[in-house]
Design a protein around this motif. Structure first.
Motif, short mmCIF file in Angstrom:
data_model
loop_
_atom_site.label_atom_id
_atom_site.label_comp_id
_atom_site.label_asym_id
_atom_site.label_seq_id
_atom_site.Cartn_x
_atom_site.Cartn_y
_atom_site.Cartn_z
N UNK A 67 0.81 -1.22 0.00
CA UNK A 67 0.00 0.00 0.00
C UNK A 67 0.84 1.27 0.00
N UNK A 68 1.98 1.25 0.70
CA UNK A 68 2.83 2.44 0.74
C UNK A 68 3.43 2.74 -0.63
N UNK A 69 3.88 1.70 -1.34
CA UNK A 69 4.39 1.89 -2.70
C UNK A 69 3.29 2.40 -3.62
N UNK A 70 2.10 1.87 -3.43
CA UNK A 70 0.94 2.29 -4.23
C UNK A 70 0.66 3.78 -4.01
N UNK A 71 0.62 4.19 -2.75
CA UNK A 71 0.35 5.59 -2.43
C UNK A 71 1.45 6.49 -2.98
N UNK A 72 2.69 6.04 -2.88
CA UNK A 72 3.82 6.85 -3.38
C UNK A 72 3.73 7.04 -4.89
N UNK A 73 3.36 5.98 -5.60
CA UNK A 73 3.23 6.08 -7.05
C UNK A 73 2.12 7.03 -7.46
N UNK A 74 0.98 6.97 -6.78
CA UNK A 74 -0.12 7.85 -7.08
C UNK A 74 0.24 9.31 -6.78
N UNK A 75 0.88 9.52 -5.62
CA UNK A 75 1.26 10.88 -5.23
C UNK A 75 2.27 11.48 -6.21
N UNK A 76 3.18 10.65 -6.69
CA UNK A 76 4.21 11.13 -7.62
C UNK A 76 3.59 11.72 -8.88
N UNK A 77 2.62 11.01 -9.46
CA UNK A 77 1.99 11.50 -10.69
C UNK A 77 1.06 12.67 -10.40
N UNK A 78 0.45 12.69 -9.21
CA UNK A 78 -0.42 13.81 -8.84
C UNK A 78 0.35 15.13 -8.83
N UNK A 79 1.66 15.07 -8.60
CA UNK A 79 2.47 16.28 -8.58
C UNK A 79 2.55 16.96 -9.94
N UNK A 80 2.11 16.26 -11.00
CA UNK A 80 2.11 16.89 -12.32
C UNK A 80 1.20 18.11 -12.39
N UNK A 81 0.19 18.16 -11.55
CA UNK A 81 -0.71 19.33 -11.58
C UNK A 81 0.04 20.61 -11.18
N UNK A 82 0.64 20.67 -9.98
CA UNK A 82 1.39 21.91 -9.67
C UNK A 82 2.63 22.08 -10.54
N UNK A 83 3.25 20.98 -10.96
CA UNK A 83 4.44 21.06 -11.81
C UNK A 83 4.08 21.69 -13.16
#
Length: 308
Positions: A67-83
């Motif tokens: 679950x932690x790897x899953x959350x990290x992967x989702x969060x990483x791509x979510x950063x594309x919005x502010x980026x």
């Protein structure tokens, strides 16, 4: 790198917001490289951090994806919005909020109406896709709960990040490479859709066909509606429901999301039905006076309603 603007021209369509007197292709390519480079960097960095935090996992238990790897992967791509917003502001001087829509705001009314229609459609498609059993893993009851929580909270943001990156920034950057609005639209759709497919790193014909159909469809919808809202609903709804089903059925992510040649089949294209129907519905509902692709269109529509 350019003079900052706080307002958008009233007659400019979404894909032409970054267009100027000069095509600035070199600047656009650099912006795209930074966007995609950031995406891959985030997608490597955060899972690595998550792996360090959780410590070694023994593959002998049959559990490698946590679950932690899953959350990290989702969060990483979510950063594309502010980026994406940061790159647009830095390279073109246009405020990040304009990526929501040509009105520089996220239109929750459009988002809500789309949600009511699209989520049931995706639910039916997801049930059909998961009708046949898939390889299972040995996640514990607690792991499943964490997977469900991470998916519900972060997967919509992950999908939105991809939309702001590809149908937002890249769509606009490429849309400014041609002199005219229609030529710019064609270039924007082709460039953003091809890069979207490439970003998924698949060598399977059917999967790449699905990525292209999805990308072209939501790009058309973004153009016709003057904003990113319906594209976000389509992307977030599909991803979230699929991952919720994965967690509920203990589906092995390594097998379920294998993207090598030969894993796809004609059934892979089943979700394309929803995309095609969505494009048709949006196209029909935005014809003539119903179109609101620019702030000026919206004002004209209000005046038409008052006059009627």
């Amino acid at each position: 790198m350019s003079q900052r603007t706080t307002t958008l021209a009233p007659g400019v369509e979404y894909h032409r917001v970054l267009a100027g007197d000069q095509r600035r292709i070199g600047r656009g390519i650099l912006a795209i490289v930074l966007l995609m480079g950031g995406m891959f960097l985030f997608s490597i960095l955060f899972p690595v951090i998550a792996a360090m935090v959780q410590g070694p996992v023994s593959p002998d238990d049959g559990v490698v994806y946590t679950p932690l790897l899953h959350a990290a992967g989702m969060f990483a791509v979510a950063l594309l919005t502010p980026w994406s917003m940061l790159i647009q502001r830095w390279f073109y001087g246009v405020k990040g909020a304009s990526l929501h829509s040509v009105f520089s705001r996220f239109r929750f009314d459009i988002f809500g109406r789309a949600l009511v229609v699209i989520v049931p459609a995706w639910t039916v498609i997801t049930v059909a896709l998961y009708w046949a059993p898939l390889p299972e893993t040995t996640w514990s009851h607690t792991d499943i709960l964490w997977f469900l929580l991470a998916t519900l909270l972060l997967t919509p943001l992950q999908a939105a990040g991809e939309e702001y990156g590809f149908r937002g920034l890249i769509f606009r950057v490429a849309g400014g490479w041609a002199r005219g609005a229609r030529a710019g639209l064609v270039v924007a759709i082709v460039v953003s859709s091809v890069l979207f497919a490439i970003a998924h790193l698949s060598t399977d014909m059917w999967l790449n066909a699905w990525y292209l159909v999805f990308a072209v469809g939501v790009a058309l919808i973004t153009w016709r509606t003057g904003g990113i809202e319906i594209a976000v609903v389509l992307h977030a709804g599909f991803n979230t429901l699929n991952l919720l089903f994965d967690a509920a059925f203990r589906v092995d992510f390594a097998d379920a999301y294998e993207r090598s040649a030969g894993v796809g089949s004609p059934i892979t294209m089943l979700p394309a039905v929803v995309i095609v129907i969505a494009v048709i519905v949006v196209w029909v509902r935005t014809r003539g006076a119903g179109a609101a692709r620019t702030p000026a269109d919206a004002e004209a529509r209000v005046e038409a309603v008052r006059a009627g």
